[in-house]
Write a protein that holds these residues in place. Structure first.
Motif, PDB file in Angstrom:
ATOM      1  N   PRO A  87     -17.022 -30.909  12.714  1.00  0.00           N
ATOM      2  CA  PRO A  87     -16.292 -31.762  13.658  1.00  0.00           C
ATOM      3  C   PRO A  87     -15.325 -32.701  12.943  1.00  0.00           C
ATOM      4  O   PRO A  87     -15.678 -33.795  12.520  1.00  0.00           O
ATOM      5  CB  PRO A  87     -17.414 -32.541  14.354  1.00  0.00           C
ATOM      6  CG  PRO A  87     -18.508 -32.613  13.347  1.00  0.00           C
ATOM      7  CD  PRO A  87     -18.425 -31.349  12.531  1.00  0.00           C
ATOM      8  N   SER A  88     -14.079 -32.273  12.794  1.00  0.00           N
ATOM      9  CA  SER A  88     -13.078 -33.053  12.074  1.00  0.00           C
ATOM     10  C   SER A  88     -11.772 -33.062  12.845  1.00  0.00           C
ATOM     11  O   SER A  88     -11.416 -32.078  13.504  1.00  0.00           O
ATOM     12  CB  SER A  88     -12.837 -32.442  10.685  1.00  0.00           C
ATOM     13  OG  SER A  88     -11.676 -32.984  10.079  1.00  0.00           O
ATOM     14  N   ALA A  89     -11.044 -34.177  12.761  1.00  0.00           N
ATOM     15  CA  ALA A  89      -9.734 -34.281  13.397  1.00  0.00           C
ATOM     16  C   ALA A  89      -8.740 -33.299  12.785  1.00  0.00           C
ATOM     17  O   ALA A  89      -7.670 -33.072  13.339  1.00  0.00           O
ATOM     18  CB  ALA A  89      -9.190 -35.713  13.280  1.00  0.00           C
ATOM     19  N   GLY A  90      -9.083 -32.717  11.648  1.00  0.00           N
ATOM     20  CA  GLY A  90      -8.212 -31.715  11.039  1.00  0.00           C
ATOM     21  C   GLY A  90      -8.190 -30.409  11.801  1.00  0.00           C
ATOM     22  O   GLY A  90      -7.335 -29.559  11.558  1.00  0.00           O
ATOM     23  N   GLY A  91      -9.152 -30.216  12.707  1.00  0.00           N
ATOM     24  CA  GLY A  91      -9.157 -29.014  13.534  1.00  0.00           C
ATOM     25  C   GLY A  91      -9.282 -27.749  12.727  1.00  0.00           C
ATOM     26  O   GLY A  91     -10.173 -27.595  11.878  1.00  0.00           O
ATOM     27  N   GLU A  92      -8.357 -26.817  12.960  1.00  0.00           N
ATOM     28  CA  GLU A  92      -8.433 -25.499  12.332  1.00  0.00           C
ATOM     29  C   GLU A  92      -8.458 -25.575  10.812  1.00  0.00           C
ATOM     30  O   GLU A  92      -9.200 -24.855  10.146  1.00  0.00           O
ATOM     31  CB  GLU A  92      -7.246 -24.628  12.768  1.00  0.00           C
ATOM     32  CG  GLU A  92      -7.268 -24.202  14.209  1.00  0.00           C
ATOM     33  CD  GLU A  92      -6.481 -25.128  15.112  1.00  0.00           C
ATOM     34  OE1 GLU A  92      -6.326 -24.838  16.299  1.00  0.00           O
ATOM     35  OE2 GLU A  92      -6.030 -26.180  14.603  1.00  0.00           O
ATOM     36  N   TYR A  93      -7.625 -26.452  10.238  1.00  0.00           N
ATOM     37  CA  TYR A  93      -7.545 -26.430   8.775  1.00  0.00           C
ATOM     38  C   TYR A  93      -8.839 -26.939   8.138  1.00  0.00           C
ATOM     39  O   TYR A  93      -9.247 -26.456   7.074  1.00  0.00           O
ATOM     40  CB  TYR A  93      -6.314 -27.187   8.287  1.00  0.00           C
ATOM     41  CG  TYR A  93      -6.469 -28.673   8.057  1.00  0.00           C
ATOM     42  CD1 TYR A  93      -7.222 -29.174   6.998  1.00  0.00           C
ATOM     43  CD2 TYR A  93      -5.809 -29.595   8.864  1.00  0.00           C
ATOM     44  CE1 TYR A  93      -7.338 -30.527   6.768  1.00  0.00           C
ATOM     45  CE2 TYR A  93      -5.917 -30.953   8.646  1.00  0.00           C
ATOM     46  CZ  TYR A  93      -6.681 -31.413   7.596  1.00  0.00           C
ATOM     47  OH  TYR A  93      -6.790 -32.756   7.369  1.00  0.00           O
ATOM     48  N   ALA A  94      -9.496 -27.902   8.773  1.00  0.00           N
ATOM     49  CA  ALA A  94     -10.777 -28.379   8.220  1.00  0.00           C
ATOM     50  C   ALA A  94     -11.829 -27.280   8.295  1.00  0.00           C
ATOM     51  O   ALA A  94     -12.604 -27.069   7.342  1.00  0.00           O
ATOM     52  CB  ALA A  94     -11.239 -29.623   8.970  1.00  0.00           C
ATOM     53  N   MET A  95     -11.860 -26.553   9.418  1.00  0.00           N
ATOM     54  CA  MET A  95     -12.830 -25.471   9.583  1.00  0.00           C
ATOM     55  C   MET A  95     -12.595 -24.376   8.557  1.00  0.00           C
ATOM     56  O   MET A  95     -13.521 -23.913   7.883  1.00  0.00           O
ATOM     57  CB  MET A  95     -12.735 -24.904  11.010  1.00  0.00           C
ATOM     58  CG  MET A  95     -13.025 -25.925  12.099  1.00  0.00           C
ATOM     59  SD  MET A  95     -13.089 -25.262  13.788  1.00  0.00           S
ATOM     60  CE  MET A  95     -11.484 -24.476  13.965  1.00  0.00           C
ATOM     61  N   VAL A  96     -11.341 -23.938   8.431  1.00  0.00           N
ATOM     62  CA  VAL A  96     -11.030 -22.813   7.547  1.00  0.00           C
ATOM     63  C   VAL A  96     -11.174 -23.214   6.084  1.00  0.00           C
ATOM     64  O   VAL A  96     -11.690 -22.441   5.263  1.00  0.00           O
ATOM     65  CB  VAL A  96      -9.614 -22.271   7.849  1.00  0.00           C
ATOM     66  CG1 VAL A  96      -9.230 -21.190   6.845  1.00  0.00           C
ATOM     67  CG2 VAL A  96      -9.545 -21.720   9.272  1.00  0.00           C
ATOM     68  N   SER A  97     -10.735 -24.424   5.729  1.00  0.00           N
ATOM     69  CA  SER A  97     -10.870 -24.872   4.335  1.00  0.00           C
ATOM     70  C   SER A  97     -12.325 -24.918   3.905  1.00  0.00           C
ATOM     71  O   SER A  97     -12.681 -24.479   2.810  1.00  0.00           O
ATOM     72  CB  SER A  97     -10.246 -26.265   4.169  1.00  0.00           C
ATOM     73  OG  SER A  97      -8.864 -26.235   4.332  1.00  0.00           O
ATOM     74  N   THR A  98     -13.184 -25.444   4.773  1.00  0.00           N
ATOM     75  CA  THR A  98     -14.592 -25.591   4.435  1.00  0.00           C
ATOM     76  C   THR A  98     -15.287 -24.240   4.296  1.00  0.00           C
ATOM     77  O   THR A  98     -16.144 -24.060   3.424  1.00  0.00           O
ATOM     78  CB  THR A  98     -15.307 -26.431   5.501  1.00  0.00           C
ATOM     79  OG1 THR A  98     -14.640 -27.693   5.622  1.00  0.00           O
ATOM     80  CG2 THR A  98     -16.763 -26.664   5.144  1.00  0.00           C
ATOM     81  N   PHE A 109      -3.219 -25.053   8.112  1.00  0.00           N
ATOM     82  CA  PHE A 109      -2.624 -26.361   8.411  1.00  0.00           C
ATOM     83  C   PHE A 109      -1.120 -26.226   8.665  1.00  0.00           C
ATOM     84  O   PHE A 109      -0.587 -26.824   9.611  1.00  0.00           O
ATOM     85  CB  PHE A 109      -2.870 -27.327   7.255  1.00  0.00           C
ATOM     86  CG  PHE A 109      -2.066 -28.597   7.347  1.00  0.00           C
ATOM     87  CD1 PHE A 109      -2.337 -29.517   8.340  1.00  0.00           C
ATOM     88  CD2 PHE A 109      -1.037 -28.849   6.457  1.00  0.00           C
ATOM     89  CE1 PHE A 109      -1.587 -30.685   8.442  1.00  0.00           C
ATOM     90  CE2 PHE A 109      -0.292 -30.004   6.547  1.00  0.00           C
ATOM     91  CZ  PHE A 109      -0.564 -30.929   7.538  1.00  0.00           C
ATOM     92  N   VAL A 110      -0.436 -25.455   7.847  1.00  0.00           N
ATOM     93  CA  VAL A 110       1.007 -25.290   8.021  1.00  0.00           C
ATOM     94  C   VAL A 110       1.319 -24.572   9.335  1.00  0.00           C
ATOM     95  O   VAL A 110       2.254 -24.940  10.056  1.00  0.00           O
ATOM     96  CB  VAL A 110       1.608 -24.526   6.823  1.00  0.00           C
ATOM     97  CG1 VAL A 110       3.084 -24.222   7.053  1.00  0.00           C
ATOM     98  CG2 VAL A 110       1.428 -25.343   5.544  1.00  0.00           C
ATOM     99  N   LEU A 111       0.527 -23.550   9.667  1.00  0.00           N
ATOM    100  CA  LEU A 111       0.725 -22.866  10.946  1.00  0.00           C
ATOM    101  C   LEU A 111       0.506 -23.816  12.119  1.00  0.00           C
ATOM    102  O   LEU A 111       1.283 -23.836  13.078  1.00  0.00           O
ATOM    103  CB  LEU A 111      -0.231 -21.675  11.059  1.00  0.00           C
ATOM    104  CG  LEU A 111       0.085 -20.454  10.193  1.00  0.00           C
ATOM    105  CD1 LEU A 111      -1.065 -19.458  10.243  1.00  0.00           C
ATOM    106  CD2 LEU A 111       1.381 -19.781  10.645  1.00  0.00           C
ATOM    107  N   SER A 112      -0.556 -24.630  12.049  1.00  0.00           N
ATOM    108  CA  SER A 112      -0.804 -25.587  13.131  1.00  0.00           C
ATOM    109  C   SER A 112       0.288 -26.637  13.181  1.00  0.00           C
ATOM    110  O   SER A 112       0.681 -27.091  14.261  1.00  0.00           O
ATOM    111  CB  SER A 112      -2.170 -26.253  12.942  1.00  0.00           C
ATOM    112  OG  SER A 112      -2.198 -27.081  11.793  1.00  0.00           O
TER     113      SER A 112
END
Length: 463
Positions: A87-98, A109-112
């Motif tokens: 659960p992060s305000a980073g949304g997709e990039y936080a999920m995918v990075s982790t 992140f760049v796509l979003s």
């Protein structure tokens, strides 16, 4: 390659500067659903985006949106599981990075960022058409005004914005319902027309909509209900996110699909002929089905819906920039500025950075931006589906989270579908998006990766 597949490294001690600030938890499922639905903004999507689909797909528009909505059920499962897991305000990039690695997360992140930069001004410029019954404005001026108004609203407390957007949302749903009732009441063709696959051609001829055209249109159809991802961006401000995120994502997708698809079916059946349908002039159809007063009411409701969408998109997009600064994606002074919170608890610098350039973009020629947005959304979903394959390994296996059914079948199927949709897009849109991704990869290789101990340290805030 290893940077793409290995999980994000544990964050190093933060660099000197202001202590990282947290967003406050202030909204529940109802408030989150109102904000998320407002970002989907069913009425402005119906009146601004869908008319272009009518021009290309004719009677197959409803079928294409229905297929897109079915695909989005699988995507919503991905977001529900990964959003409660991370659960992060980073949304997709936080999920995918982790889950899938720092490079994959950076590309997401760049796509979003492409989506959040392009969509608000494009939607905002549609305001002028629907204010026409009262005042004639230049679309660029009207769009810039909406973006600035949305920026000011975005500086307020999130709870206040939930009420503002909720009121606007009620009005836009009323407008969409009115269009549906009028369309069904003045039906020119039966329900079977939805599968007739016809579109108005040149010189009064009728053309057949091919299966490839439907597949090509799916990129925009996915974008039509894409706003449910806002629930993930708001996860740091939702109370009890482990439960609230999934409930908000799934409820929003269900409601928005109905609010958009039912009027599309009604318009398809109620349009006088294929030429009228292809014109996409929904306001004109409403006037023909009723009178100018009803047409004016619907137009004003749509104008409010667009303003509503602008407010929520600025809120969402500022959270993405805030999270990227907190995760050290930029040089130090930029990170410190974008991570500042104002007196209302909103990231005020990030809000201004999103809103003011958005107003400026209203004066730029945006002809190809719908296509670029469709490719970006599809690519983003593809990488999220890849990340979902890693959501049940290692430390994530036993972590409390909402878990999707039929895993890993759903992520694997979505990966195949997204690749197929991308292959069928116009080369121009693929080249534009690919070029931007190439530049992003260079930034990663030349700036972020050599500084991996102090830059792009994706973290998940804890309560």
């Amino acid at each position: 390659m290893t940077d793409t597949l290995r999980p994000a490294a544990s964050p190093s001690p933060p660099e000197a500067g202001p202590q990282a600030q947290k967003l406050k938890r202030s909204i529940g499922v109802v408030g989150g659903t109102l904000l998320t639905l407002s970002c989907v903004t069913p009425a402005s999507t119906l009146f601004v985006v869908v008319p272009d689909l009518f021009g290309d797909l004719g009677t197959a528009t409803a079928l294409t949106i229905a297929i897109g909505s079915l695909i989005c059920i699988g995507v919503a499962f991905l977001y529900s599981e990964l959003g409660t897991l991370i659960p992060s305000a980073g949304g997709e990039y936080a999920m995918v990075s982790t889950l899938a690695g720092r490079l994959a997360g950076w590309l997401v992140f760049v796509l979003s960022l492409l989506v959040v930069v392009i969509v608000p001004p494009v939607i905002a410029m549609g305001t002028a058409d629907y204010l026409a019954p009262l005042v004639h404005l230049d679309p660029s001026v009207a769009g810039a005004g909406v973006m600035l108004l949305a920026t000011l609203a975005g500086l307020l407390d999130l709870r206040a914005n939930a009420w503002i957007t909720g009121i606007f949302l009620v009005l836009e749903v009323i407008a969409a319902a009115l269009v549906a009732v009028l369309g069904f009441a003045h039906a020119e063709r039966g329900i079977g027309s939805l599968g007739s696959m016809q579109v108005a051609g040149a010189h009064g001829h009728t053309d057949v909509v091919t299966g490839m055209l439907v597949v090509s249109g799916l990129a925009i159809a996915l974008f039509v209900t894409q706003g449910f991802s806002t629930a993930v961006y708001l996860s740091e401000e939702l109370e009890n996110p482990r439960k609230s995120v999934a409930r908000t994502v799934l409820a929003t997708l269900a409601i928005s699909s109905v609010v958009i698809l039912v009027p599309v079916v009604a318009i398809t059946m109620g349009a006088k002929d294929l030429s009228a349908l292809a014109s996409g002039d929904i306001s004109g159809m409403v006037v023909a089905w009723s009178n100018s007063a009803v047409g004016t009411f619907v137009s004003l409701c749509v104008a409010l819906a667009i303003i509503n969408a602008g407010i929520v998109m600025v809120i969402q997009n500022s959270r993405v920039l805030f999270a990227s600064a907190r995760d050290k994606a930029w040089p130090g002074p930029v990170n410190n500025a974008l991570s500042k919170l104002g007196r209302f608890g909103s990231p005020w610098v990030a809000t201004l950075v999103v809103g003011v350039p958005g107003a400026a973009l209203c004066f730029v020629n945006l002809d190809t931006l719908y296509g670029v947005t469709g490719v970006s959304v599809t690519g983003m979903y593809l990488l999220v589906a890849v990340a979902a394959l890693f959501a049940r390994r290692g430390a994530h296996k036993d972590q409390p989270a909402w878990r999707m059914p039929l895993w890993p079948g759903i992520p694997v199927l979505l990966i195949a579908v997204m690749i197929y949709i991308l292959v069928e897009q116009e080369v121009t849109y693929l080249l534009w998006t690919g070029g931007i991704m190439a530049v992003a990869t260079l930034y990663w290789a030349l700036y972020l990766r050599p500084r991996q101990e102090t830059r792009w340290l994706v973290s998940v805030p804890t309560d």
